[in-house]
Design a protein around this motif. Structure first.
Motif, PDB file in Angstrom:
ATOM      1  N   ASP A  29      -3.908 -40.621 -25.669  1.00 48.28           N
ATOM      2  CA  ASP A  29      -2.591 -40.939 -25.101  1.00 48.28           C
ATOM      3  C   ASP A  29      -2.217 -40.003 -23.961  1.00 48.28           C
ATOM      4  O   ASP A  29      -1.393 -40.354 -23.117  1.00 48.28           O
ATOM      5  N   ASP A  30      -2.801 -38.810 -23.910  1.00 45.73           N
ATOM      6  CA  ASP A  30      -2.501 -37.860 -22.842  1.00 45.73           C
ATOM      7  C   ASP A  30      -3.345 -38.075 -21.584  1.00 45.73           C
ATOM      8  O   ASP A  30      -3.079 -37.456 -20.554  1.00 45.73           O
ATOM      9  N   LEU A  31      -4.339 -38.941 -21.656  1.00 48.70           N
ATOM     10  CA  LEU A  31      -5.166 -39.228 -20.485  1.00 48.70           C
ATOM     11  C   LEU A  31      -4.469 -40.232 -19.573  1.00 48.70           C
ATOM     12  O   LEU A  31      -3.646 -41.028 -20.025  1.00 48.70           O
ATOM     13  N   PRO A  32      -4.795 -40.231 -18.282  1.00 40.51           N
ATOM     14  CA  PRO A  32      -4.250 -41.261 -17.390  1.00 40.51           C
ATOM     15  C   PRO A  32      -4.675 -42.648 -17.864  1.00 40.51           C
ATOM     16  O   PRO A  32      -5.734 -42.809 -18.490  1.00 40.51           O
ATOM     17  N   SER A  33      -3.860 -43.620 -17.574  1.00 41.55           N
ATOM     18  CA  SER A  33      -4.170 -44.997 -17.954  1.00 41.55           C
ATOM     19  C   SER A  33      -5.444 -45.462 -17.252  1.00 41.55           C
ATOM     20  O   SER A  33      -5.580 -45.318 -16.041  1.00 41.55           O
ATOM     21  N   CYS A  34      -6.383 -45.965 -18.042  1.00 39.65           N
ATOM     22  CA  CYS A  34      -7.610 -46.491 -17.463  1.00 39.65           C
ATOM     23  C   CYS A  34      -8.302 -47.388 -18.492  1.00 39.65           C
ATOM     24  O   CYS A  34      -7.895 -47.460 -19.644  1.00 39.65           O
ATOM     25  N   ARG A  35      -9.316 -48.048 -18.053  1.00 50.55           N
ATOM     26  CA  ARG A  35     -10.069 -48.964 -18.895  1.00 50.55           C
ATOM     27  C   ARG A  35     -10.927 -48.183 -19.891  1.00 50.55           C
ATOM     28  O   ARG A  35     -11.573 -47.208 -19.529  1.00 50.55           O
ATOM     29  N   GLU A  36     -10.927 -48.633 -21.150  1.00 50.95           N
ATOM     30  CA  GLU A  36     -11.777 -48.027 -22.178  1.00 50.95           C
ATOM     31  C   GLU A  36     -12.949 -48.958 -22.454  1.00 50.95           C
ATOM     32  O   GLU A  36     -12.771 -50.150 -22.653  1.00 50.95           O
ATOM     33  N   ILE A  37     -14.139 -48.392 -22.466  1.00 53.54           N
ATOM     34  CA  ILE A  37     -15.350 -49.154 -22.753  1.00 53.54           C
ATOM     35  C   ILE A  37     -16.020 -48.525 -23.961  1.00 53.54           C
ATOM     36  O   ILE A  37     -16.202 -47.317 -24.012  1.00 53.54           O
TER      37      ILE A  37
END
Length: 60
Positions: A29-37
């Motif tokens: 949740d603390d990471l920048p919004s991005c796609r998770e694979i």
């Protein structure tokens, strides 16, 4: 290494506790919004595609 807004990259988090422990969710949740694979096949496909430069962009 990301040095500017124009740099791009892939971050690999290989520790399964990120998905199985509560503190892992806090970390994600603390990471920048991005796609998770989560599939190695998807990673291979991503790296072969031209979309690798547009996967994660953090705009402040």
């Amino acid at each position: 290494m990301i040095r500017s807004r124009d740099d791009r990259g892939i971050v690999a988090i290989l520790d399964p506790r990120v998905r199985t422990k509560r503190y892992g969710r806090y970390f994600l949740d603390d990471l920048p919004s991005c796609r998770e694979i989560t599939s190695l096949d998807d990673v291979e496909h991503l790296l072969k595609s031209s979309r690798v430069n547009n996967i994660c962009q953090n705009i402040s």
